[in-house]
Design a protein around this motif. Structure first.
Motif, short mmCIF file in Angstrom:
data_model
loop_
_atom_site.label_atom_id
_atom_site.label_comp_id
_atom_site.label_asym_id
_atom_site.label_seq_id
_atom_site.Cartn_x
_atom_site.Cartn_y
_atom_site.Cartn_z
N GLU A 2 135.87 85.72 35.11
CA GLU A 2 134.68 84.94 34.71
C GLU A 2 134.84 83.69 35.65
OE1 GLU A 2 134.69 83.77 30.71
OE2 GLU A 2 133.69 85.69 30.07
N ARG A 3 135.95 83.40 36.22
CA ARG A 3 136.00 81.99 36.92
C ARG A 3 135.67 82.57 38.27
NH1 ARG A 3 141.09 79.97 35.48
NH2 ARG A 3 142.13 81.29 37.02
N GLU A 29 132.12 82.81 38.64
CA GLU A 29 131.40 81.65 38.84
C GLU A 29 131.50 81.03 40.36
OE1 GLU A 29 132.99 79.01 35.88
OE2 GLU A 29 131.99 80.22 34.38
N THR A 30 132.54 81.14 41.10
CA THR A 30 132.85 80.63 42.23
C THR A 30 132.36 81.55 43.58
OG1 THR A 30 135.20 81.63 42.29
CG2 THR A 30 134.79 79.23 41.46
#
Length: 222
Positions: A118-119, A122-123
């Motif tokens: 998920e991180r 996001e990036t």
């Protein structure tokens, strides 16, 4: 889109557990029995995350991580039966994203994987990747390795659309409506012409755009 994970561990039981829990959580999990095999697979295939055991034959997890990270920006979770602080610090210096000690809870490992993926999403929401093919939507740039491809605006739009819908058969009408717009008065041959040019300009990745007989086209990703 289903995330693809590589688990590298010389213990078959560990690989089987991770594969089974990965399947339950909606991931595609592939296996490597040592660090060298993991590096070879990472070179040939796209993975969203790699899990590496430290103590493996032929090539240890730290060395494998270093080789993989030198070529691709892939999240790595390190597995180890050792709990020494030095190992953890050395792993984080190499750029690993997490360190899990054995024995571990498969459910906890899946939770850690979910957080990392998920991180990553996001990036990298403005970057589409498939193996060495990368589309940077912010820069409006397409590259294969370090080479920048020269595409027309419509070829670029087609590629972005196909990549975002990879492995999905897309009709010519849908492509015309979503890329050219509902007020476009051309015909389906417009799509065929642009697909032909896009395939040529994408070099070795041109074959990823396949014709779906009776439907249209799709970007085939393994």
């Amino acid at each position: 889109m289903m995330a693809k994970i590589l688990i590298a561990d010389d213990e078959l039981k560990i690989r089987e557990v991770v594969k089974e829990y990965g399947k339950i959580n909606g991931y595609t999990v592939k296996e490597a029995s040592d660090g060298l095999e993991a590096c070879e697979m990472a070179d040939k295939e796209h993975f969203d995350l790699i899990i590496l055991d430290i103590m493996m034959p032929r090539l240890d997890g730290f060395s494998a991580c270093k080789q993989i990270k030198a070529k691709k920006n892939i999240p790595v979770i390190m597995l180890s039966a050792r709990q020494e602080e030095y190992d953890k610090l050395f792993g984080f210096e190499l750029g690993i994203d997490d360190y899990v000690t054995k024995p571990f809870s498969p459910k906890e490992l899946m939770a850690r994987i979910k957080v990392i993926l998920e991180r990553k999403r996001e990036t990298t929401t403005n970057v589409l990747e498939y193996q060495d093919l990368k589309v940077n939507e912010t820069a409006h740039e397409v590259t294969i390795g370090k080479e920048v491809l020269k595409l027309t605006n419509k070829e670029y739009d087609l590629l972005v659309y196909l990549l975002k819908h990879r492995n999905i058969a897309l009709s010519r009408d849908r492509l015309l409506d979503d890329i050219w717009g509902y007020d476009f008065y051309g015909d389906e041959r417009t799509i065929d012409t642009h697909i032909k040019m896009l395939r040529q300009n994408m070099k070795e990745y041109g074959n990823c755009i396949v014709t779906v007989r009776g439907v249209g086209y799709k970007f085939h990703a393994e």
